[in-house]
Design a protein around this motif. Structure first.
Motif, PDB file in Angstrom:
ATOM      1  N   GLU A  51       0.824  -1.215   0.000  1.00  0.00           N
ATOM      2  CA  GLU A  51       0.000   0.000   0.000  1.00  0.00           C
ATOM      3  C   GLU A  51       0.861   1.268   0.000  1.00  0.00           C
ATOM      4  OE1 GLU A  51      -2.743  -0.312   3.242  1.00  0.00           O
ATOM      5  OE2 GLU A  51      -3.925  -1.853   2.223  1.00  0.00           O
TER       6      GLU A  51
ATOM      7  N   GLU B  10      -9.758  -1.783 -12.468  1.00  0.00           N
ATOM      8  CA  GLU B  10     -10.337  -1.986 -11.144  1.00  0.00           C
ATOM      9  C   GLU B  10      -9.256  -2.037 -10.046  1.00  0.00           C
ATOM     10  OE1 GLU B  10      -9.382  -6.067 -12.707  1.00  0.00           O
ATOM     11  OE2 GLU B  10     -10.216  -4.222 -13.525  1.00  0.00           O
ATOM     12  N   LEU B  11      -8.018  -2.418 -10.445  1.00  0.00           N
ATOM     13  CA  LEU B  11      -6.928  -2.463  -9.459  1.00  0.00           C
ATOM     14  C   LEU B  11      -6.463  -1.062  -9.056  1.00  0.00           C
ATOM     15  CD1 LEU B  11      -4.811  -5.429 -10.909  1.00  0.00           C
ATOM     16  CD2 LEU B  11      -6.426  -5.472  -9.007  1.00  0.00           C
TER      17      LEU B  11
ATOM     18  N   THR C  99      -8.424   1.436  -8.491  1.00  0.00           N
ATOM     19  CA  THR C  99      -9.320   1.896  -7.412  1.00  0.00           C
ATOM     20  C   THR C  99      -8.835   1.380  -6.063  1.00  0.00           C
ATOM     21  OG1 THR C  99     -10.799  -0.004  -7.664  1.00  0.00           O
ATOM     22  CG2 THR C  99     -11.304   1.930  -8.976  1.00  0.00           C
ATOM     23  N   LYS C 100      -8.418   0.108  -6.018  1.00  0.00           N
ATOM     24  CA  LYS C 100      -7.927  -0.460  -4.751  1.00  0.00           C
ATOM     25  C   LYS C 100      -6.661   0.261  -4.299  1.00  0.00           C
ATOM     26  CE  LYS C 100      -9.885  -5.009  -5.711  1.00  0.00           C
ATOM     27  NZ  LYS C 100      -9.593  -6.416  -6.037  1.00  0.00           N
TER      28      LYS C 100
ATOM     29  N   GLU D  20      -7.736   3.639  -2.944  1.00  0.00           N
ATOM     30  CA  GLU D  20      -8.504   3.470  -1.712  1.00  0.00           C
ATOM     31  C   GLU D  20      -7.548   3.332  -0.522  1.00  0.00           C
ATOM     32  OE1 GLU D  20     -10.912   0.076  -2.503  1.00  0.00           O
ATOM     33  OE2 GLU D  20     -12.490   1.220  -3.508  1.00  0.00           O
ATOM     34  N   ALA D  21      -6.484   2.527  -0.719  1.00  0.00           N
ATOM     35  CA  ALA D  21      -5.481   2.341   0.337  1.00  0.00           C
ATOM     36  C   ALA D  21      -4.734   3.649   0.614  1.00  0.00           C
ATOM     37  CB  ALA D  21      -4.501   1.248  -0.071  1.00  0.00           C
TER      38      ALA D  21
END
Length: 938
Positions: free
Chosen positions: A75, A96-97, A99-100, A103-104
């Motif tokens: 992260e 989509e990765l 966004t993760k 988000e972190a």
């Protein structure tokens, strides 16, 4: 690459060489430089990601992904690593990765406006609109406002603090918000007020928005008055004629009366009676008639439109406007030398009562020379040519061509070809990219040839049609209609090879891969050219996959630059493509193609299914929300209305396409199930089946098999309707041929055999007598059905009889079905062998332990089955070899051809070459399957 403007951080200086190598395309050096840097600085995350980008660009996707995930799990929050990972995930098509990732980052650094902004954009890319809202509202009010893009931020500040908006984009956004909330009255006040004056970027933007809102609010007086005002400014704007007539009849139906005092409405005077409407149209006509320059077409067409609407309502006032035949004749006099004349008049032909009289009157006005030796009078210039061409097109639209007998049609073709060849002299100076003036004569003659073939079944008509179109294409190499019709004809005659180049030369752009791609992919696989079929699917799939990425970028840019009205359009466009029927079809066919060509040949079925990411349990096709984006009217047609594609036929075509897609998708999932059920050939006792979880495995297979049986029954019921489509409309699917050939039922039987074998594997050896009998019977039935399919492939694809060339493309389609079915049977055989092998070993152990022997007829049945398959392989390969020999020896030079001899022979050579290529590809695939089958032992 990532921003490198600030180099105070020493890491930026260390990373700079890697960035430069990547920017210059020197990926290997970038990897080497990253490795050097990582030896000294093991925790430099960005260097790892940059190395991963280099690996991704050199084709080492798995290594790249593993390296990226190492960093992502930590992260990171440094800008370099985040931007580099974003670039890598985009290149991997894994938005989509991203966004993760952010988000972190937001969790770790909640005060960073930049990271919140990136997270908002990442959600926009993947269409997570609720999360976009949450990304904004999660912060305190002050931070939320700074999260909006600059233009939106300024808009909100001005609306809230100063009660005014200054930029046009802000007004557009305000209008959009009110419209989507259904607050049409408030939206109308905005557009009609001071703010509406800022709507200047598009012509008549303000007026168009007002008109739209009046219709939503059903304020027909305002709609009527505004239409009249706009038509006074521009009497050629067709949309406002339609708005005027719509509002007129709404007002009449409502019995609306103008107020006794004051203005009729906020937009001014309302013309709400039929008499006023007639007077208004005639005033516009009088203005055009008085012009010395060429008049505008709008008022003349508006008169015909008003007549049609009045006639539909049974209003006697229509007679005040004149006789439609005379009005259309006058229209032809004024505009007959324009190519648009046919499309203008075509929609009003139903107003005519005497078709022949109308055409004769038109012909009298066309300036033609004295008849030549062949009795054909020809035009002297392009304007006369266009007038004559318009009459010919109107004749076909009125059904006069179809009413002729065979002799009349052949004479008509002779005349049209004379006009076509004569007209070529006017286009000698045309560029290669320009169309010839007389091209449409060639197309008309081709359509009459197709009529003759449909009526008489005489294939000579199709050959002559192909020859004529090839001749037309030699003079007008950019004519898309010639190419489209050639594609259709070649495919109907079973030749796919020439179609690939024709479609490629159309140079289809962007969304056209969705709207006309079906012309190519429908016949690609069914005509036996699997390599070209795979390439055809790739054409379309490349567009659909890039759309996912590109549309997201369009949305981001629209947010960034304040083009808010475009965002819903981009989202709707993306949704339309994601739910496209064509997308689902090419994706399914591409996976089946890959399996036919590779599974259990160059790699195992299990590996192929795994690499595709195919999950047999999941149905990811949006059946209830499918979008049919096909352009079914892409081929020009002048046929009468009763011969045109109807809405009912469109609906039937979609039903048929969905049924066939369901058959193919279920077949694909069943094949995937075989891979899931397969287990390694390690000896084990059947008694331990339950421990190994084998008992649960048929749960996947049987429900899918039931669904396939139900779908095939529905397909048979649909075909009983006998739906026919116009020749120039949608092509029928492969469903009818698949059921007639017996291919589908044979494949169902093969999957049923797999279910029986799985049942055998799950049961105790002592209790398998009944299932063994079912398996043995299935082996025999499969061989019988395969033999029946093969018999339907026998015959000559192309033969010359009595100087005529005849084709039987159905034989080729049946042969393709045979090959596909053999592939399925081969996979089932491999699956059976994988189950029977350990069972046989288990029995041999029992014998050694001198236990009571168990009769296993299934083993001998399997051996007989594989021997029978090998015999069938030999027979079909001999048949293919015989066809190749006869096609090669065929003497097309002995044919008796009347005209266009060279071009007809060119088409025949293309057809023969395509047949040979199809046979070669099918033969090669069967040989590979036969070789693998020989080594299939238990």
């Amino acid at each position: 690459m990532a921003a490198r403007g600030h180099v105070q951080d020493p890491n930026d200086r260390r990373l700079r060489p890697i960035y430069d190598y990547l920017d210059n395309g020197n990926n290997k050096m970038a990897i080497q430089q990253a490795d050097k840097l990582l030896k000294k600085h093991k925790d430099l995350h960005c260097a790892k990601v940059l190395k991963a980008i280099g690996l991704q660009r050199t084709g080492k996707q798995d290594e790249a992904f593993a390296l990226a995930q190492e960093v992502a799990t930590l992260e990171p929050t440094d800008d370099n690593s985040l931007q580099a990972l974003t670039i890598l995930y985009r290149e991997m098509h894994r938005p989509e990765l991203v966004t993760k990732l952010y988000e972190a980052a937001v969790r770790k650094v909640p005060s960073s406006e930049e990271y919140h902004s990136h997270l908002f954009m990442a959600y926009a890319r993947v269409g997570e609109y609720k999360k976009m809202q949450q990304a904004i509202s999660a912060q305190d009010k002050k931070l939320s406002q700074t999260m909006f893009l600059p233009l939106a931020e300024r808009m909100v500040e001005k609306m809230v603090k100063e009660e005014k908006i200054e930029a046009e984009a802000e007004v557009q956004l305000y209008y959009m918000i009110l419209e989507r909330l259904g607050k049409y009255v408030e939206a109308l006040e905005v557009v009609r007020g001071q703010l509406g004056e800022k709507l200047t970027s598009e012509l008549q933007s303000r007026e168009n928005k007002c008109m739209s809102l009046y219709k939503q609010l059903e304020r027909w007086p305002e709609c009527n008055a505004l239409s009249c005002k706009l038509l006074l400014k521009n009497p050629d704007d067709w949309q406002f004629y339609m708005s005027y007539f719509d509002s007129l009849f709404h007002l009449i139906d409502q019995g609306w009366e103008p107020p006794s005092e004051g203005e009729h409405c906020s937009e001014g005077e309302v013309r709400s009676s039929v008499a006023q409407a007639i007077a208004f149209v005639e005033e516009r006509l009088a203005v055009e008639e008085a012009k010395e320059t060429r008049p505008l077409r709008g008022p003349f067409l508006a008169r015909l439109e008003l007549i049609r609407r009045l006639r539909a309502r049974g209003c006697p006032e229509e007679q005040e406007l004149g006789e439609p035949l005379e009005l259309m004749f006058q229209y032809f006099i004024k505009f007959g030398d324009k190519p648009c004349c046919i499309s203008d008049l075509k929609i009003y032909l139903d107003l005519l009562t005497t078709d022949h009289h109308f055409i004769n009157r038109l012909m009298e006005t066309v300036p033609l020379s004295e008849p030549q030796d062949d009795g054909v009078a020809l035009p002297g210039d392009t304007r006369a040519l266009q007038r004559h061409l318009c009459v010919a097109q109107l004749s076909r639209a009125l059904g006069l061509h179809h009413a002729l007998d065979t002799t009349g049609k052949l004479d008509l073709i002779r005349q049209l070809k004379s006009h076509y060849r004569h007209g070529l002299q006017f286009g000698k100076s045309c560029l290669k990219t320009e169309l010839q003036f007389s091209d449409m004569y060639c197309l008309l003659a081709s359509h009459v040839y197709i009529d003759l073939w449909a009526e008489t079944g005489d294939e000579t008509m199709l050959w002559q049609c192909l020859g004529l179109l090839e001749e037309g294409l030699s003079h007008s190499s950019s004519n898309a209609q010639f190419k489209l019709l050639l594609i259709l004809l070649f495919c109907r005659m079973g030749a796919f090879e020439p179609v690939v180049d024709l479609y490629s030369s159309l140079d289809a752009k962007h969304v056209q891969h969705d709207t006309i791609g079906f012309l190519l992919t429908r016949y690609a696989e069914s005509l036996g050219q699997f390599a070209a079929a795979s390439q055809s699917c790739n054409f379309s799939l490349r567009f659909f996959h890039s759309n996912q990425k590109d549309t997201s970028e369009y949305i981001i840019q629209a947010y960034k630059y304040g083009a808010f009205e475009k965002i819903p359009e981009f989202i709707a466009f993306r949704s339309r493509l994601n739910r496209s029927l064509h997308f689902a079809q090419v994706r399914t066919e591409r996976m089946l193609l890959d399996l036919f060509l590779e599974a259990d040949l160059s790699s195992s079925l299990e590996d192929n299914v795994k690499s595709m990411g195919l999950c047999p349990e999941e149905d990811d096709i949006p059946w209830t929300d499918m979008r049919d984006n096909r352009d079914l009217t892409v081929l020009t047609s002048w046929d009468p209305a009763d011969r045109q594609l109807s809405e009912e036929q469109r609906s039937f075509s979609l039903q048929e396409e969905l049924l066939w897609l369901k058959v193919r998708f279920l077949t694909l999932r069943l094949v995937g199930t075989l891979a899931v059920l397969s287990h390694p050939p390690t000896p084990r006792n059947a008694e331990k089946a339950a421990e190994n979880g084998v008992v649960a495995k048929p749960d996947i297979l049987r429900p899918l098999l039931d669904q396939l049986n139900t779908t095939l029954q529905n397909g048979a019921q649909f075909l009983e309707r006998g739906v026919q489509y116009p020749f120039l409309g949608p092509s029928p699917t492969r469903l009818a041929h698949a059921l007639a050939s017996g291919s589908c039922h044979c494949q169902v039987l093969a999957f049923q055999l797999a279910a029986y074998v799985q049942e055998l594997d799950a049961a105790a050896l002592e209790e398998t007598t009944e299932v063994q009998t079912q398996i043995s019977n299935s082996f025999k039935s499969l061989l019988i059905q395969l033999k029946e399919i093969l018999n339907k492939c026998k015959g000559d694809l192309l033969e010359v009889k009595e100087g005529q060339c005849k084709t039987q493309p159905t034989l080729l389609e049946n042969l393709v079905f045979f090959v596909e079915t053999v592939c399925v049977v081969h996979w089932v055989s491999c699956f059976c062998a994988g189950v029977l092998r350990p069972l046989k070993a288990s029995l041999q152990k029992r014998k050694k332990k001198k236990k009571e022997p168990i009769s296993m007829v299934v083993f001998s049945g399997f051996q007989e089955f594989t021997a029978g398959l090998q015999s069938l392989f030999s027979e079909v390969l001999d048949h293919i070899k015989g066809q190749e020999t006869s096609l090669t020896a065929l003497k097309l030079g002995e044919l008796t051809l009347e005209e266009e001899e060279a071009f007809v022979k060119l088409a025949m050579d293309k057809l023969r070459s395509s047949y040979l290529r199809s046979l070669q590809e099918l033969g090669d695939l069967l040989k590979k399957r036969a070789d693998v089958l020989k080594s299939l032992k238990i």
